[in-house]
Design a protein around this motif. Structure first.
Motif, PDB file in Angstrom:
ATOM      1  N   GLU A  62       9.201   1.263   5.747  1.00  0.00           N
ATOM      2  CA  GLU A  62       8.410   0.053   5.508  1.00  0.00           C
ATOM      3  C   GLU A  62       8.937  -1.018   6.453  1.00  0.00           C
ATOM      4  OE1 GLU A  62       6.439  -2.720   2.127  1.00  0.00           O
ATOM      5  OE2 GLU A  62       7.375  -0.831   1.585  1.00  0.00           O
ATOM      6  N   PRO A 102       8.469  -4.962   7.989  1.00  0.00           N
ATOM      7  CA  PRO A 102       7.925  -6.260   7.563  1.00  0.00           C
ATOM      8  C   PRO A 102       7.059  -6.932   8.632  1.00  0.00           C
ATOM      9  CG  PRO A 102      10.211  -6.538   8.191  1.00  0.00           C
ATOM     10  CD  PRO A 102       9.896  -5.065   8.314  1.00  0.00           C
ATOM     11  N   THR A 110       1.116  -2.794   3.224  1.00  0.00           N
ATOM     12  CA  THR A 110       1.801  -2.956   1.933  1.00  0.00           C
ATOM     13  C   THR A 110       1.856  -4.455   1.637  1.00  0.00           C
ATOM     14  OG1 THR A 110       4.006  -3.198   2.895  1.00  0.00           O
ATOM     15  CG2 THR A 110       3.274  -0.941   2.418  1.00  0.00           C
ATOM     16  N   SER A 111       2.385  -4.812   0.480  1.00  0.00           N
ATOM     17  CA  SER A 111       2.450  -6.230   0.116  1.00  0.00           C
ATOM     18  C   SER A 111       3.419  -6.997   1.004  1.00  0.00           C
ATOM     19  CB  SER A 111       2.853  -6.377  -1.355  1.00  0.00           C
ATOM     20  OG  SER A 111       4.120  -5.783  -1.564  1.00  0.00           O
ATOM     21  N   THR A 112       4.363  -6.302   1.641  1.00  0.00           N
ATOM     22  CA  THR A 112       5.368  -6.985   2.458  1.00  0.00           C
ATOM     23  C   THR A 112       5.302  -6.622   3.936  1.00  0.00           C
ATOM     24  OG1 THR A 112       6.968  -5.243   1.955  1.00  0.00           O
ATOM     25  CG2 THR A 112       6.989  -7.203   0.533  1.00  0.00           C
TER      26      THR A 112
END
Length: 143
Positions: A16, A18, A100-102
């Motif tokens: 993931e 950012p 994704t949310s981040t």
């Protein structure tokens, strides 16, 4: 009728990151950025485009773009031809970007390692996390 079944192995790296998928997509598809995190290249984001990735080790990979879905999927062949056919590698690398949310979940899967290709498989398992670390450094620098 004899059927030959060849088992192959895959290397998968997921991280993931950012940053938005559009920014990661640029780093995956712009030749000058690819050169910063992966290898020197003559990549163009067009299905059917043939290109080379040239490593610092003096070798080159023969590649062809198989699929492009802007900001979500990129797939290309990753083929290496060696003087000794036992070292020839025919594989496919696919990058999948999922928001994704981040930021973005970046997934890379390289498929096609034959069981006897322990060195190539080990090299890919060791190499991709380093490429991802380089990619994250590039992403931190660009707008």
């Amino acid at each position: 009728m004899n059927e030959i079944v060849t088992e192959t192995r895959s290397v998968v790296v997921e991280r993931e990151i950012p940053h938005p998928s559009e920014k990661i997509w640029r780093a995956l598809t712009q030749p000058h950025l690819i050169a910063e995190w992966l290898m020197k290249n003559d990549f163009a984001p067009a299905v059917g485009h043939r290109f080379n990735l040239r490593g610092d080790w003096g070798g080159a990979l023969d590649c062809e773009v198989l699929a492009i879905e802007p900001n979500s999927l990129l797939s290309y062949t990753w083929n290496f031809t060696h003087d000794d056919p036992a070292f020839d590698l025919r594989s496919v690398v696919t990058f999948t970007l999922t928001p994704t949310s981040t930021g973005t979940l970046l997934r890379m899967e390289q498929v096609g390692f034959r069981p006897e290709q322990k060195q190539a498989y080990g090299g890919a398992r060791a190499g991709w996390p380093g490429f991802f670390a380089n990619l994250e450094q590039v992403l931190a620098r660009i707008d």
